[in-house]
Design a protein around this motif. Structure first.
Motif: not given
Length: 65
Positions: A30-55
């Motif tokens: 459960i801890d491993d899955l929670s960490l993977a979920r959080d990392m995926t969300r973080s990566r998705a948030d970074m990608t969205i921010e990256h696209l918002k900036l236009g890069f």
């Protein structure tokens, strides 16, 4: 009669030890899955921010013509 009760108690202890072991493995999974979920969300948030900036938008979205 005392030996039979001791044997039952011993078997119950072994069963409890197995259950505790499985519980610990489940907690770790459960801890491993929670960490993977959080990392995926973080990566998705970074990608969205990256696209918002236009890069990088040009290579992520096919352009025509």
């Amino acid at each position: 009669m005392g030996n039979v009760q001791r044997l039952r108690d011993f078997e119950q202890i072994k069963q409890l030890q197995r259950l505790l072991g499985w519980s610990a493995q489940l907690d770790e999974a459960i801890d491993d899955l929670s960490l993977a979920r959080d990392m995926t969300r973080s990566r998705a948030d970074m990608t969205i921010e990256h696209l918002k900036l236009g890069f990088g938008a040009n290579h992520l979205v096919p352009t025509r013509g």
